[in-house]
Design an enzyme around this catalytic site. Structure first.
Site, short mmCIF file in Angstrom:
data_model
loop_
_atom_site.label_atom_id
_atom_site.label_comp_id
_atom_site.label_asym_id
_atom_site.label_seq_id
_atom_site.Cartn_x
_atom_site.Cartn_y
_atom_site.Cartn_z
N ARG A 128 0.84 -1.20 0.00
CA ARG A 128 0.00 0.00 0.00
C ARG A 128 0.88 1.25 0.00
O ARG A 128 0.51 2.27 -0.58
CB ARG A 128 -0.91 -0.03 1.24
CG ARG A 128 -1.90 1.10 1.31
CD ARG A 128 -2.90 0.91 2.43
NE ARG A 128 -2.36 1.35 3.72
CZ ARG A 128 -3.04 1.28 4.86
NH1 ARG A 128 -4.27 0.76 4.88
NH2 ARG A 128 -2.52 1.71 5.98
N ARG A 145 3.35 0.18 14.56
CA ARG A 145 1.88 0.09 14.54
C ARG A 145 1.44 -1.32 14.92
O ARG A 145 0.47 -1.50 15.65
CB ARG A 145 1.34 0.48 13.16
CG ARG A 145 1.36 2.00 12.97
CD ARG A 145 1.23 2.40 11.53
NE ARG A 145 -0.07 2.09 10.98
CZ ARG A 145 -0.32 2.13 9.67
NH1 ARG A 145 0.61 2.45 8.82
NH2 ARG A 145 -1.52 1.85 9.23
#
Ligand code: AMP
Length: 389
Positions: A128, A145
């Protein structure tokens, strides 16, 4: 209302699946990540506070999240439902969501967890990164994350597992298959969801006949307390005899008698899509009782109609009805009709006003012919409950 939270690690496909769901189920989409990015882009105070944390892949404080979510929910409280993406992300946020739902007289129907492996999540995020333009889609931040996800977000699942509204989906399948699985989960949820409606209106406004017709049309159980009391009298039951003597002495039937009858009706009805209440709640006290009663069945009032007809027309209708088989005891003289209308003004109008503050109340003009009014209400129901038919 239909409220769903999509759960899963970054890159699980929450955003992708959301696109389909919001369209099909007419839901309002709340992605805390998108909202934060908007705040950042407009350089608001909140955005500036969150900036560094987002850049590092950490979790923004619950205080900031509450503010952005509350703002969005408040301005869209008339939505058909909400789809949360990226929220709740901490155990604390799960409690926050519960509180926000209570404010909306609603609840979270399910937390759908899109499950993918860590390797797959990293692979997708790196992929992405090439097109997303998101500065947090880089290897170092991605690692952080995922670390935050494991430490702070995964415990959220226990909250919903304990509550019993956690559902997992295999996110490693092709996109269309994941969509299909989620779609099936949601339609199952919808088919179990009770559609509870309250019909308000002065006597003679048509709320009874409209309620009955709607009940038939949408497979709802029609709950008319007046008729239920009459039935008990007819049956000659113990309660019936008590009601009869109260009627004869001109006293109101106390809630202690009415409520168990309603509860019995709810318990005994199977395979209904919901309830349509007429003649109840009639007082503020009864409105609290109904909320409590439905809550017991993990349900709530979904829609309220107030049928408006002007007083002269009401008197004309009630006078006409007094000469038919459908006559009610209070139809027999103008004086009685006026007294009954007055009672509605004094006791029931404040209930409607209370509901207007917290619920979606549709005011319907009850003057047109029956079929027309029925059509207007049906349209409203179908608009509010898209795909609930
Ligand atoms: P997302 O677009 O959902 O991947 O979110 C991007 C970033 O926004 C996350 O890495 C967090 O820094 C922040 N964020 C989004 N939603 C939340 C939340 N519910 N609680 C805390 N931080 C959040």
């Amino acid at each position: 209302m239909l409220n769903i939270a999509l759960f899963g690690p970054p890159g699980a496909g929450k955003g992708t699946q959301s696109e389909f769901l919001i369209k099909k189920y007419n839901l309002f989409y709340i992605s805390t990540g998108d909202l934060l990015r908007k705040e950042l882009a407009s350089e608001t105070k909140l955005g500036m506070q969150a900036k560094d944390i987002i850049a590092k892949g950490g979790l923004v404080s619950d205080e900031i999240i509450v503010q952005i979510i509350e703002k969005t929910i408040k301005t869209n409280s008339d939505a058909n439902g909400f789809l949360f993406d990226g929220f709740p992300r901490t155990y604390i946020q799960a409690y926050i969501l519960e509180g926000l739902m209570i404010k909306l007289n609603s609840s979270l129907d399910a937390l759908i967890s899109i499950e993918v492996s860590e390797e797959e999540s990293v692979k997708r995020l790196l992929n992405r990164a090439e097109t997303s333009g998101r500065s947090d889609d880089n290897e170092t931040v991605i690692k952080n994350r995922l670390k935050e996800y494991k430490e702070k977000t995964l415990p959220v699942l226990n909250f919903y597992k304990e509550k019993g509204n956690f559902i997992a989906v295999n996110g490693m399948q092709p996109i269309e298959k994941v969509t299909e699985d989620i779609d099936k989960i949601i339609s199952d949820l919808l088919s179990k969801k009770l559609l509870n409606i309250v019909m308000f209106g002065h006597p003679g406004s048509g709320r009874g006949s409209l309620g009955k017709a709607l009940a038939e049309k949408y497979n709802l159980e029609f709950v008319a307390t007046g008729a239920m009391l009459d039935e008990e009298i007819k049956k000659g039951s113990k309660i019936g005899k008590k009601i009869q003597s109260l009627y004869e002495s001109g006293q109101l039937v106390p809630d202690e008698i009415v409520i168990p009858l309603i509860e019995k009706k709810i318990k005994n009805s199977e395979d209904v899509r919901g309830y349509i209440f007429k003649g109840f709640p009639r007082t503020l006290v009864q409105s609290y009782i109904l909320d409590g009663l439905l809550k017991k069945y993990d349900s709530y009032i979904a829609k309220i109609f107030e049928i408006k007809v002007d007083t002269l027309e009401l008197i004309r209708r009630l006078d006409k009805r007094s000469k038919t088989d459908a006559a009610m005891p209070y139809d027999s003289s103008t004086e009685k009709i006026v007294k009954r209308l007055q009672e509605h003004e004094d006791k029931t109008v404040p209930v409607i006003e209370k509901y207007k503050e917290t619920h979606d109340v549709s005011v319907i003009d009850g003057t047109p012919p029956f079929g027309k009014v029925l059509e207007t209400i049906s349209k409203e129901i179908e608009k509010s409950f898209k795909n609930l038919k």
